[in-house]
Enzyme design. Sequence first.
Site, PDB file in Angstrom:
ATOM      1  N   CYS A 111      -3.116   3.372   6.712  1.00  0.00           N
ATOM      2  CA  CYS A 111      -3.942   2.705   7.708  1.00  0.00           C
ATOM      3  C   CYS A 111      -4.578   3.688   8.681  1.00  0.00           C
ATOM      4  CB  CYS A 111      -3.129   1.673   8.486  1.00  0.00           C
ATOM      5  SG  CYS A 111      -1.690   2.371   9.335  1.00  0.00           S
ATOM      6  N   THR A 156       0.818  -1.216   0.000  1.00  0.00           N
ATOM      7  CA  THR A 156       0.000   0.000   0.000  1.00  0.00           C
ATOM      8  C   THR A 156       0.850   1.263   0.000  1.00  0.00           C
ATOM      9  OG1 THR A 156      -0.156  -0.315   2.392  1.00  0.00           O
ATOM     10  CG2 THR A 156      -2.061  -0.988   1.061  1.00  0.00           C
ATOM     11  N   GLU A 206     -12.501  -2.077   8.341  1.00  0.00           N
ATOM     12  CA  GLU A 206     -11.509  -1.310   7.583  1.00  0.00           C
ATOM     13  C   GLU A 206     -11.717  -1.515   6.089  1.00  0.00           C
ATOM     14  OE1 GLU A 206      -6.732  -0.432   7.862  1.00  0.00           O
ATOM     15  OE2 GLU A 206      -7.395  -2.515   8.011  1.00  0.00           O
ATOM     16  N   GLY A 255      -3.503  -3.368  21.237  1.00  0.00           N
ATOM     17  CA  GLY A 255      -3.512  -3.809  19.848  1.00  0.00           C
ATOM     18  C   GLY A 255      -2.526  -4.918  19.566  1.00  0.00           C
ATOM     19  N   ARG A 256      -1.998  -5.560  20.631  1.00  0.00           N
ATOM     20  CA  ARG A 256      -1.071  -6.686  20.527  1.00  0.00           C
ATOM     21  C   ARG A 256       0.229  -6.299  19.808  1.00  0.00           C
ATOM     22  NH1 ARG A 256      -4.350  -7.695  23.748  1.00  0.00           N
ATOM     23  NH2 ARG A 256      -5.602  -9.597  23.965  1.00  0.00           N
TER      24      ARG A 256
END
Length: 517
Positions: free
Chosen positions: A243, A111, A332, A417-418
């Site tokens: 993102c 992206t 998303e 968010g790990r």
Amino acid sequence: MNAVPHAGQLLERARFAAAAYAEYDHDTVARIVDAVAEAGHRNADRFAAAAVAETQMGVVADKATKNRACSRGIVDFYRGQDYVSPRIDTARKIVEIPRPAGVVLALCPTTNPVSTVYFKVILALMTRNAVVVAPHPRARRCSAEAAQVLAEAAVAAGAPDGIVQVLTEPSLPLVEALMSDERTDVIVATGGTGVVRAAYSSGNPALGVGPGNVPVLVDASADIDAAARRIVDSKAFDNSVLCTNESVLIAEESIAGKLSAALTRHGAHILDADAAVRLREFMFPGGSLNTDVVGRDAAWIADRIGLRVTPKTRLLVAPFTDVIGEEVLTHEKLCPVLGMTTVADAARGIRAARAVVRIAGAGHSAAIHSEDARVITDFAAQVPVLRVSVNVGNSTGSSGLDTNLAPSMTIGTGFVGRSSIGENLQPENLMNWTRIAYNADSAVTMPNFAGLSPWRTPSGEVPAYPRASNEDAAPAPMASRHQSKPATSRGADPGIEALRAELRALVAEELAQLIKR
């Protein structure tokens, strides 16, 4: 090509370069970083066009903006910061000596291919690390060419040969071999959830980030026209491949009509119920995102669902009612499509934003357009994200391009968010500090460390990476006036002989490791 030996060759070359570069002083490192940033900036437009042509994602002008921001812009942001010299705290009697990570494996996405290459290479060089760039296969040409331009600039400015390398033919076995090899000191993973999980499972230290799914709240106190303009500009920026782009718009009912009209004025098309159904079916067949839409423009998507829009349409807005996981518009999208729902008041809007992030995007980002400090504070405290952009488009807000957050193409999502990092990736994340700590007793004195440094200003020619005669698979050395010339042993001084002995030992070690594999 067998992946494991090739990975070993790349990493051994990087390790050699990292060991040499770790001894460079601040001024030399700064000169190399500036040269690399200028090379990236000079080629920003060229590589933006190449990225769009290869990936069919995004907008050339916007990618060029990101390339400039992630080259000269990054260096200007951190100018004046020193990641090389020791730091001395006389009051606490502590001296901190910076220690580079060593070899950084940089996994880059399709992206934002070139801007991420620029970003990770420059951060690695700022902190005296070597970097091996692993591009996404769908962006391998533009990523590899960009990395090679930066590598040539670094070596020409005095960096060791092999300080920047890139996989020109990336493959899953090769990337897996690089990730699991103990000579990789840290993996910096930007990409999908699978890539990040693989990095964390590799057995080596990893800095990975989670996915985004940004809610944006517009409350009754907001400047409605400004909010609409900023949201459209942000969502249309590079066709939403960052993102950090807005995913779900939440509006107070009292201003929803006015906001919809303002969105339309600034280039959005509000879908009716029938068009929204067709959009869901096309974008989320079977409930999963159709990746063909990623980075495509609004007109392309509208055409696929049989919707007529004007050439000036920059954004499709799809209204929905329930913020639940079964509603695909809450997920998303990575394209200029924005889900929109309304709420009775700001408190319910905050709860809706919490629900969006719980569906996906925990720890990432959220945005709010408001003039009410209480609402903004409650929003930031209650929505489980680590970045909240206020009165700015979130694409460039949370990524630090239009705010004073650290400019970054890698957004840490923290524990919720790990992720192992909770901030925008920055130079400090690629190094450690050795701390010399003196006795806290005031009777015990600490000598004067001012002006001392264990590093040196490189003089003469930088030694080229040693190669075995059968090392055909390794990248050819880049020509540079800084590489050493062959010398005979006659009349050689002891320092040269010691260097040769060290190089012979490195070659022997590499050959032994290749034989073991």
